[in-house]
Scaffold this active site. Structure first.
Site, PDB file in Angstrom:
ATOM      1  N   CYS A  52       0.835  -1.208   0.000  1.00 27.37           N
ATOM      2  CA  CYS A  52       0.000   0.000   0.000  1.00 27.37           C
ATOM      3  C   CYS A  52       0.873   1.263   0.000  1.00 27.37           C
ATOM      4  O   CYS A  52       1.851   1.358   0.732  1.00 27.37           O
ATOM      5  CB  CYS A  52      -0.910  -0.019   1.223  1.00 27.37           C
ATOM      6  SG  CYS A  52      -2.030   1.386   1.273  1.00 27.37           S
ATOM      7  N   CYS A  56       0.341   4.951   6.936  1.00 26.88           N
ATOM      8  CA  CYS A  56      -0.282   4.723   8.252  1.00 26.88           C
ATOM      9  C   CYS A  56       0.733   4.015   9.163  1.00 26.88           C
ATOM     10  O   CYS A  56       1.157   2.888   8.856  1.00 26.88           O
ATOM     11  CB  CYS A  56      -1.540   3.875   8.097  1.00 26.88           C
ATOM     12  SG  CYS A  56      -2.612   4.468   6.767  1.00 26.88           S
ATOM     13  N   CYS A  59       0.422   0.332  10.283  1.00 24.85           N
ATOM     14  CA  CYS A  59      -0.022  -0.713   9.362  1.00 24.85           C
ATOM     15  C   CYS A  59       1.101  -1.553   8.742  1.00 24.85           C
ATOM     16  O   CYS A  59       2.002  -1.026   8.083  1.00 24.85           O
ATOM     17  CB  CYS A  59      -0.864  -0.098   8.254  1.00 24.85           C
ATOM     18  SG  CYS A  59      -1.587  -1.383   7.197  1.00 24.85           S
ATOM     19  N   CYS A  96     -16.101  -9.553   5.733  1.00 28.05           N
ATOM     20  CA  CYS A  96     -15.521  -8.247   5.400  1.00 28.05           C
ATOM     21  C   CYS A  96     -14.235  -8.420   4.600  1.00 28.05           C
ATOM     22  O   CYS A  96     -13.296  -9.068   5.058  1.00 28.05           O
ATOM     23  CB  CYS A  96     -15.246  -7.475   6.685  1.00 28.05           C
ATOM     24  SG  CYS A  96     -14.499  -5.871   6.360  1.00 28.05           S
ATOM     25  N   CYS A 128     -19.321  -6.811   3.727  1.00 23.85           N
ATOM     26  CA  CYS A 128     -18.693  -5.537   4.054  1.00 23.85           C
ATOM     27  C   CYS A 128     -17.377  -5.449   3.282  1.00 23.85           C
ATOM     28  O   CYS A 128     -16.768  -6.475   2.973  1.00 23.85           O
ATOM     29  CB  CYS A 128     -18.425  -5.500   5.553  1.00 23.85           C
ATOM     30  SG  CYS A 128     -17.553  -4.039   6.125  1.00 23.85           S
ATOM     31  N   CYS A 188     -19.500   1.567   8.807  1.00 24.40           N
ATOM     32  CA  CYS A 188     -18.686   0.947   9.853  1.00 24.40           C
ATOM     33  C   CYS A 188     -17.483   1.851  10.055  1.00 24.40           C
ATOM     34  O   CYS A 188     -16.651   1.993   9.147  1.00 24.40           O
ATOM     35  CB  CYS A 188     -18.244  -0.456   9.431  1.00 24.40           C
ATOM     36  SG  CYS A 188     -17.093  -1.214  10.598  1.00 24.40           S
ATOM     37  N   ARG A 260     -17.715  -3.225  18.009  1.00 27.36           N
ATOM     38  CA  ARG A 260     -16.947  -4.449  17.704  1.00 27.36           C
ATOM     39  C   ARG A 260     -15.606  -4.467  18.436  1.00 27.36           C
ATOM     40  O   ARG A 260     -14.801  -3.549  18.277  1.00 27.36           O
ATOM     41  CB  ARG A 260     -16.728  -4.555  16.191  1.00 27.36           C
ATOM     42  CG  ARG A 260     -18.054  -4.505  15.430  1.00 27.36           C
ATOM     43  CD  ARG A 260     -17.934  -4.890  13.968  1.00 27.36           C
ATOM     44  NE  ARG A 260     -19.151  -4.504  13.256  1.00 27.36           N
ATOM     45  CZ  ARG A 260     -20.249  -5.261  13.149  1.00 27.36           C
ATOM     46  NH1 ARG A 260     -20.271  -6.461  13.666  1.00 27.36           N
ATOM     47  NH2 ARG A 260     -21.320  -4.817  12.508  1.00 27.36           N
TER      48      ARG A 260
HETATM   49  N1  SAM Z   1      -6.683   0.348   3.182  1.00 27.31           N
HETATM   50  C1  SAM Z   1      -7.967   0.522   3.717  1.00 27.31           C
HETATM   51  C2  SAM Z   1      -8.032   1.627   4.735  1.00 27.31           C
HETATM   52  O1  SAM Z   1      -7.020   2.014   5.287  1.00 27.31           O
HETATM   53  O2  SAM Z   1      -9.136   2.102   4.993  1.00 27.31           O
HETATM   54  C3  SAM Z   1      -8.557  -0.735   4.324  1.00 27.31           C
HETATM   55  C4  SAM Z   1      -7.711  -1.695   5.112  1.00 27.31           C
HETATM   56  S1  SAM Z   1      -7.059  -1.061   6.649  1.00 27.31           S
HETATM   57  C5  SAM Z   1      -5.921  -2.325   7.087  1.00 27.31           C
HETATM   58  C6  SAM Z   1      -8.424  -1.183   7.784  1.00 27.31           C
HETATM   59  C7  SAM Z   1      -8.240  -0.705   9.204  1.00 27.31           C
HETATM   60  O3  SAM Z   1      -7.485  -1.645   9.942  1.00 27.31           O
HETATM   61  C8  SAM Z   1      -7.490   0.591   9.426  1.00 27.31           C
HETATM   62  O4  SAM Z   1      -8.289   1.708   9.237  1.00 27.31           O
HETATM   63  C9  SAM Z   1      -7.071   0.462  10.868  1.00 27.31           C
HETATM   64  O5  SAM Z   1      -8.028   1.077  11.712  1.00 27.31           O
HETATM   65  C10 SAM Z   1      -7.018  -1.042  11.120  1.00 27.31           C
HETATM   66  N2  SAM Z   1      -5.647  -1.496  11.384  1.00 27.31           N
HETATM   67  C11 SAM Z   1      -4.651  -1.615  10.496  1.00 27.31           C
HETATM   68  N3  SAM Z   1      -3.516  -2.053  11.071  1.00 27.31           N
HETATM   69  C12 SAM Z   1      -3.800  -2.208  12.389  1.00 27.31           C
HETATM   70  C13 SAM Z   1      -3.030  -2.615  13.512  1.00 27.31           C
HETATM   71  N4  SAM Z   1      -1.741  -2.928  13.403  1.00 27.31           N
HETATM   72  N5  SAM Z   1      -3.632  -2.683  14.705  1.00 27.31           N
HETATM   73  C14 SAM Z   1      -4.941  -2.359  14.826  1.00 27.31           C
HETATM   74  N6  SAM Z   1      -5.722  -1.964  13.800  1.00 27.31           N
HETATM   75  C15 SAM Z   1      -5.153  -1.877  12.600  1.00 27.31           C
HETATM   76  C1  DTB Z   2     -11.243  -2.699  11.751  1.00 28.23           C
HETATM   77  O1  DTB Z   2     -11.526  -1.660  12.377  1.00 28.23           O
HETATM   78  N1  DTB Z   2     -10.424  -3.636  12.180  1.00 28.23           N
HETATM   79  C2  DTB Z   2     -10.250  -4.667  11.191  1.00 28.23           C
HETATM   80  C3  DTB Z   2     -11.290  -4.267  10.113  1.00 28.23           C
HETATM   81  N2  DTB Z   2     -11.742  -2.998  10.568  1.00 28.23           N
HETATM   82  C4  DTB Z   2     -10.889  -4.194   8.701  1.00 28.23           C
HETATM   83  C5  DTB Z   2      -8.842  -4.758  10.700  1.00 28.23           C
HETATM   84  C6  DTB Z   2      -7.828  -4.972  11.799  1.00 28.23           C
HETATM   85  C7  DTB Z   2      -6.510  -5.167  11.164  1.00 28.23           C
HETATM   86  C8  DTB Z   2      -5.442  -5.514  12.142  1.00 28.23           C
HETATM   87  C9  DTB Z   2      -4.104  -5.626  11.516  1.00 28.23           C
HETATM   88  C10 DTB Z   2      -3.952  -6.737  10.514  1.00 28.23           C
HETATM   89  O2  DTB Z   2      -4.382  -7.879  10.747  1.00 28.23           O
HETATM   90  O3  DTB Z   2      -3.346  -6.493   9.462  1.00 28.23           O
HETATM   91 FE1  SF4 Z   3      -2.839   1.192   3.382  1.00 28.86          FE
HETATM   92 FE2  SF4 Z   3      -2.701   0.014   5.751  1.00 28.86          FE
HETATM   93 FE3  SF4 Z   3      -3.153   2.628   5.603  1.00 28.86          FE
HETATM   94 FE4  SF4 Z   3      -5.077   0.897   4.799  1.00 28.86          FE
HETATM   95  S1  SF4 Z   3      -4.294   1.146   6.876  1.00 28.86           S
HETATM   96  S2  SF4 Z   3      -4.388   2.762   3.749  1.00 28.86           S
HETATM   97  S3  SF4 Z   3      -3.782  -0.756   3.984  1.00 28.86           S
HETATM   98  S4  SF4 Z   3      -1.277   1.555   4.933  1.00 28.86           S
END
Ligand code: SAM
Ligand code: DTB
Ligand code: SF4
Length: 334
Positions: A52, A56, A59, A96, A128, A188, A260
Site C-alpha cells: 500500500c 499509516c 499498518c 468483510c 462488508c 462501519c 466491535r
Molecule cells: N486500506 C484501507 C483503509 O485504510 O481504509 C482498508 C484496510 S485497513 C488495514 C483497515 C483498518 O485496519 C485501518 O483503518 C485500521 O483502523 C485497522 N488497522 C490496520 N492495522 C492495524 C493494527 N496494526 N492494529 C490495529 N488496527 C489496525
Molecule cells: C477494523 O476496524 N479492524 C479490522 C477491520 N476494521 C478491517 C482490521 C484490523 C486489522 C489488524 C491488523 C492486521 O491484521 O493487518
Molecule cells: Fe494502506 Fe494500511 Fe493505511 Fe489501509 S491502513 S491505507 S492498507 S497503509
C-alpha cells in the site's frame, strides 16, 4: 430518542467515570438496546495484501515499512467465495473484505470486487468491504452490487491523526464516510487505541462519531497490534482497562451501534474479553487471522461463547430495508 449533540465535556466525564459505575451504565444502555447474550461473529479476509502506498504508522501493509507481510495480487473470485462459504459454515454472519489500497480505482479489479460482493450477498451473509477512499459513484456501484456495509475508520482524533498518517487527511476520511452514507450503505467506522494518543484523543474520536448526523451502525474498537517494521513497533500493549473505557463510551454515546471488539483479542484472556462484552461490545472478528495478524481460532472462540453463555447474532437482524440482490457476471468468475 438518540442523542447526537454530545459535548467533549460529557464524553470526557463518561470516559473518566469510576470503572464499576462506567461498566454498569454501559451495560444498562446495552441491555436497553440489544440482546446482551448476542454477539455477532464476523470474518475478515485480506483480498489484496500489502504494497500500500499510504504511510499509516500502525499498518504492516504499507509498502514503505519493512514488515513480514508479502505483497499479493487481488484474490480470485472463486478463492474468495470458498473462504466466505467456509466462514459461513463456521458460523460467521458477516464477511468483510479488506484491500491494501489508498483508494478504489475504476478498473477491472474494482469490477472483480463488485462480483465478489454479489457472490457473498447471495450466501445470505452481511457483506462488508474496506478498500480505502471511495467516490460517490463508486459507493453507488457497491450499493447496487449489494454491499451491506463499508468500513472506513477515523482511527483517532483529528489532532492525533496527523501524527500517524501524512498521506491523507482526516477530512479525506470523513468525505468517504459521507459518500458511503449518501449511497445508502451501512457505515462501519471506528478507530485504534494504544498508538500513543492521549485520553483526550480517544474522547475526541468518540465525539466525532457520536455527533455524526447518523451514528455509524458499526463501531470497531481496535487495540493496536504492534508489528515489527512499522513505526509503532515499540508501542506497549494498551491496558485492557482503556479498551473497556473506550468500548463503554462508544456504547453509551451510540446505543444502537454494533460495537466491535476488533484487533487485539489474541493478547486478551477470556476474562478481559468478558469485561469488554459487559461494557457493551457485541461483535468479534473470528478465525485465526485478522487481515495479516493473528487472531484467536474458531475453537477458542467457540469455547469462550460456551463459557460466557453467549449466542451468535443472526445476519440482517433489525434491518428495515430488504437486502439488494446483484446478479453475478460470469465473465469475471476467475
Ligand atoms: N486500506 C484501507 C483503509 O485504510 O481504509 C482498508 C484496510 S485497513 C488495514 C483497515 C483498518 O485496519 C485501518 O483503518 C485500521 O483502523 C485497522 N488497522 C490496520 N492495522 C492495524 C493494527 N496494526 N492494529 C490495529 N488496527 C489496525
Ligand atoms: C477494523 O476496524 N479492524 C479490522 C477491520 N476494521 C478491517 C482490521 C484490523 C486489522 C489488524 C491488523 C492486521 O491484521 O493487518
Ligand atoms: Fe494502506 Fe494500511 Fe493505511 Fe489501509 S491502513 S491505507 S492498507 S497503509
Amino acid at each position: 430518542m438518540i442523542k447526537h449533540d454530545w459535548t467533549r465535556e460529557e464524553i470526557a466525564e463518561i470516559y473518566a467515570m469510576p470503572l464499576l459505575d462506567l461498566i454498569y451504565r454501559a451495560a444498562t444502555v446495552h441491555r436497553n438496546n440489544h440482546d446482551a447474550q448476542e454477539v455477532q461473529v464476523c470474518k475478515l479476509l485480506s483480498i489484496k495484501t500489502g504494497g500500500c502506498p499510504e504511510d499509516c504508522a500502525y499498518c504492516p501493509q504499507a509498502a514503505r515499512y519493512h514488515t513480514e507481510v508479502e505483497t499479493e495480487a487481488l484474490m480470485k473470485y472463486s478463492e474468495v467465495m470458498s473462504k466466505a462459504l467456509k466462514a459461513k459454515e463456521a458460523g460467521a454472519t458477516r464477511f468483510c473484505m479488506g484491500a491494501a489500497w489508498r483508494e478504489v480505482r475504476d478498473n477491472a479489479h474494482f469490477d472483480r470486487v463488485l462480483e465478489m460482493v454479489k457472490g457473498i450477498n447471495s450466501l445470505e451473509m452481511e457483506v462488508c468491504c474496506t478498500l480505502g477512499m471511495l467516490s460517490e459513484t463508486q459507493a453507488q456501484k457497491l450499493k447496487e452490487a449489494g454491499l451491506f456495509a463499508y468500513n472506513h475508520n477515523i482511527d483517532s482524533s483529528r489532532d492525533f491523526y496527523k501524527e500517524v498518517i501524512s498521506t491523507r487527511t482526516y477530512d479525506d476520511r470523513l468525505q468517504t464516510i459521507d459518500n458511503v452514507r449518501n449511497a445508502g450503505i451501512s457505515v462501519c467506522c471506528g478507530g485504534i487505541i494504544g498508538m500513543g494518543e492521549k485520553t483526550t484523543d480517544r474522547v475526541d474520536m468518540i465525539l466525532t462519531l457520536a455527533t455524526m448526523p447518523e451514528h455509524p451502525e458499526s463501531v470497531p474498537v481496535n487495540a493496536l497490534v504492534s508489528v515489527d517494521g512499522t513505526p509503532l513497533e515499540k508501542q506497549k500493549r494498551v491496558p485492557v482497562w482503556d479498551m473497556v473505557r473506550t468500548i463503554a463510551a462508544a456504547r453509551i454515546t451510540m446505543p444502537k451501534a454494533m460495537v466491535r471488539l476488533s484487533a487485539g483479542r489474541s493478547q486478551m484472556s477470556n476474562m478481559e474479553q468478558m469485561m469488554c462484552f459487559m461494557a457493551g461490545a457485541n461483535s468479534i472478528f473470528a478465525g485465526d487471522k485478522l487481515l495479516t495478524t493473528p487472531n484467536p481460532d474458531w475453537n477458542d472462540d467457540a469455547a469462550m461463547f460456551e463459557l460466557l453463555g453467549l449466542k451468535k447474532r443472526p445476519a440482517f437482524k433489525d434491518m428495515e430495508t430488504p437486502k439488494v440482490e446483484g446478479i453475478v457476471n460470469s465473465d469475471v468468475l476467475i
